[in-house]
Scaffold this active site. Structure first.
Site, PDB file in Angstrom:
ATOM      1  N   ASP A   7       8.468  -1.681  -5.784  1.00  0.00           N
ATOM      2  CA  ASP A   7       7.422  -1.798  -6.209  1.00  0.00           C
ATOM      3  C   ASP A   7       6.945  -2.244  -7.432  1.00  0.00           C
ATOM      4  OD1 ASP A   7       5.099  -2.790  -4.568  1.00  0.00           O
ATOM      5  OD2 ASP A   7       4.041  -0.713  -4.432  1.00  0.00           O
ATOM      6  N   GLU A  67       9.791  -6.380  -3.684  1.00  0.00           N
ATOM      7  CA  GLU A  67       8.981  -6.951  -3.031  1.00  0.00           C
ATOM      8  C   GLU A  67       8.472  -7.994  -3.690  1.00  0.00           C
ATOM      9  OE1 GLU A  67       6.528  -4.797  -0.625  1.00  0.00           O
ATOM     10  OE2 GLU A  67       4.191  -4.865  -2.195  1.00  0.00           O
ATOM     11  N   ASP A 139       3.171   4.106  -3.712  1.00  0.00           N
ATOM     12  CA  ASP A 139       3.983   3.164  -4.529  1.00  0.00           C
ATOM     13  C   ASP A 139       5.473   3.612  -4.085  1.00  0.00           C
ATOM     14  OD1 ASP A 139       1.998   0.980  -5.826  1.00  0.00           O
ATOM     15  OD2 ASP A 139       1.674   2.986  -6.561  1.00  0.00           O
TER      16      ASP A 139
END
Length: 157
Positions: A7, A67, A139
């Protein structure tokens, strides 16, 4: 097969490592690459790049799940996110690891069954899926979620 989920972000880049094998999916590790907010952007990017390189060298993932970009309200934030994504992709390319990208709604759908799931719902479901003792940092949870999404999606590709 070991999958590194990422991420990306210039303040916090979350990572999550899982292994998919005949026994299912096991959690290996998760955490943050967190450059100091006092650092200039180029130095933060260097630290993210080196952190991803180190993870690839240490765990030898077969693939990286990243992501995908979401549309931020702030253009400057979107650009910084793009920078972080770029250094992750570069680290993967240098090491010869394939990168797969997933939009946030697809990750949420894969993990919770609902594409508009909240952060709390995502954290709870990642904890359940991976049988974690505690909820991972936000995260890192997002990174584990994208890795899990990749495991579920990969079989259909």
């Amino acid at each position: 097969m070991i999958i590194l989920g990422v991420d990306p972000g210039t303040r916090f880049t979350g990572y999550g490592l899982i292994e998919k094998n005949g026994r299912g999916i096991q959690h290996i590790d998760n955490g943050l690459i967190a450059p100091s907010s006092k650092m200039e952007i180029p130095l933060r990017l260097k630290q993210i790049f080196e952190g991803i390189q180190k993870l690839i060298q240490q765990f030898s993932p077969s693939e990286i799940a990243l992501e995908d970009v979401f549309m931020a309200k702030n253009v400057k934030s979107s650009l910084k996110l793009g920078y972080a994504r770029g250094v992750v992709m570069l680290a993967a390319a240098i090491q010869g690891v394939s990168v797969y990208e997933y939009p946030p709604a697809q990750v949420k759908q894969a993990i919770t069954g609902f594409g508009q799931a909240t952060k709390e719902q995502m954290q709870k479901m990642v904890k359940i899926h991976l049988k974690l003792k505690e909820v991972a940092q936000e995260d890192a949870t997002d990174a584990l979620a994208v890795a899990l999404c990749h495991c579920q999606t990969k079989r259909f590709k």
